[in-house]
Design an enzyme around this catalytic site. Structure first.
Site, PDB file in Angstrom:
ATOM      1  N   ARG A   1       0.851  -1.291   0.014  1.00 53.61           N
ATOM      2  CA  ARG A   1       0.055   0.119   0.035  1.00 53.61           C
ATOM      3  C   ARG A   1       0.891   1.274   0.004  1.00 53.61           C
ATOM      4  NH1 ARG A   1      -3.209   3.905   2.769  1.00 53.61           N
ATOM      5  NH2 ARG A   1      -5.016   4.100   1.974  1.00 53.61           N
ATOM      6  N   CYS A   2       1.985   1.243   0.811  1.00 55.72           N
ATOM      7  CA  CYS A   2       2.776   2.456   0.750  1.00 55.72           C
ATOM      8  C   CYS A   2       3.373   2.591  -0.470  1.00 55.72           C
ATOM      9  CB  CYS A   2       3.770   2.069   1.821  1.00 55.72           C
ATOM     10  SG  CYS A   2       3.555   2.208   3.449  1.00 55.72           S
TER      11      CYS A   2
END
Length: 409
Positions: free
Chosen positions: A398-399
């Site tokens: 996600r980052c």
């Protein structure tokens, strides 16, 4: 759907995502500057690139259109005047002021490069020994004559979630907490203003990079088309969340923000390192953010009848999620299956940091095998990606991704 920016959920089918393929900026790291660069370790670039390519290919195999931040930025800087202003601002924000002789030297050096090379050089940083025609006396004018860089590298750019984040048909262009990363959000600001596809699209900027207070995209979760969850964290302040509420409420479909207070420490720097949405009623959660009674401080921001933001304190995460997402059950899936050692280890390696590509289907790091096995037992389809080097930067799937377009639920 024709919007260039269209994100009304965390889990709607991912259509377009923005990544950055790690480059020479990782090779410009040394142990002495890791703290300054806000990174814990030095990934091996060759392997990190292979892992990142595998990540991109995994997304593409699922029908996701992958675009690269560095390409979008280069395409935004084809006009010489725009490029000049961009470089000038970047140097100013790098604490190289116009009156400093280094400013013109670096301006000339960067402007002489082809635009794609210039973008890569800016991200990689400029080492002093890379500019051959500099005189010793000028080199002595640098802030620290023994420091190896004129322009610091940006090793965290491959975490494209933080500098900006899409909400609805607009974006937050974030004021990053630490100076080492603040220059990064200049890239998206420039893209929205000058990229051929974006500049005339009238994309709302809900909060810009010049607004006081800290906000980072890892704390911004788009739960559905009217509810956000935002972490009160080491990187995002309560004041910034309230400011964002004023910007969104009445000007978008969003009318509720769940501000979730998490520990202010490096291991849990953003909400998405401890809590992510992966299905309509399923979430990953690092169990250590909850107290022994399973509670956590939550502040519900809503608009009252007078158009003002009212704040209601809560502490029951499951109850709050049920109420505002209108679901009968909530399945909180604990990182590392809640084991004290496995949970801490896998959260450190972003076992809670999952990227949903459609409801109930996620991309995760392969190294978090306890969490991945548990996700499967809860009916989640898991796409594993390689992670020996990418994970050294302290960020997961996600980052490393900035969704630009998702299908509506």
């Amino acid at each position: 759907m024709t919007d260039l920016i269209h994100v009304y959920s965390e889990i709607g089918k991912l259509k377009t995502v923005m990544l950055h393929r790690p480059g020479k900026e990782l090779e410009n790291l040394s142990p002495d500057i890791l703290n300054r660069m806000l990174i814990d370790d030095i990934p091996y670039l060759k392997i990190a690139q292979k892992e990142h390519d595998y990540f991109a290919h995994t997304l593409e195999k699922q029908g996701v259109h992958v675009v690269y931040l560095e390409d979008l930025l280069a395409q935004s800087l084809t006009n010489k005047d725009v490029r000049t202003k961009f470089v000038d601002q970047l140097l100013e924000e790098s604490n190289i002021k116009k009156e400093d002789p280094l400013h013109q030297l670096l301006m000339d050096y960067l402007m002489a490069l082809p635009v794609n090379d210039m973008v890569k050089q800016i991200i990689a940083g400029i080492r002093k020994n890379e500019i051959q025609n500099i005189t010793p006396s000028l080199a002595d004018l640098a802030e620290d004559p023994d420091y190896p860089f004129y322009l610091d590298p940006m090793p965290n750019v491959y975490f494209t979630r933080d500098q900006q984040a899409a909400i609805a048909n607009g974006m937050t262009i974030n004021r990053m907490t630490f100076r080492a990363r603040r220059r990064e959000s200049l890239f998206m600001e420039t893209i929205l203003k000058h990229h051929p596809k974006f500049k005339d699209a009238n994309i709302p900027v809900w909060r810009d990079r010049y607004t006081h207070g800290r906000l980072e995209g890892g704390d911004e979760l788009v739960l559905n088309n009217h509810v956000l969850a935002i972490g009160i964290s080491q990187k995002t302040s309560a004041a910034a969340i309230t400011d964002l509420a004023h910007s969104l409420f009445g000007h978008s479909s969003y009318d509720i923000i769940l501000a979730i207070k998490i520990p202010h420490n490096h291991a849990m720097m953003h909400l998405d390192t401890v809590f992510t949405m992966i299905n309509y009623d399923q979430f990953t959660v690092h169990p250590f953010i909850l107290d022994k009674a399973g509670k956590i401080d939550i502040y519900v921001l809503e608009q009252d009848d007078h158009g003002e933001v009212k704040i209601t304190p809560e502490n029951d995460l499951v109850k709050v999620l049920k109420k505002y997402l209108h679901v009968s059950e909530i399945d909180l899936i604990p990182t590392g299956n809640g084991d004290p050692i496995a949970a801490a280890r896998e959260q450190w390696n972003d076992g809670s940091n999952t990227l949903a590509i459609t409801p109930g289907e996620v991309v995760t790091y392969d190294r978090n095998y306890v969490s991945n096995d548990l996700l499967r037992k809860h009916g989640i389809l898991v796409h594993k990606i390689h992670s020996s080097e990418l994970s050294r930067g302290r960020g997961g799937s996600r980052c490393m991704s900035c969704p630009l377009v998702r299908e509506d639920l």
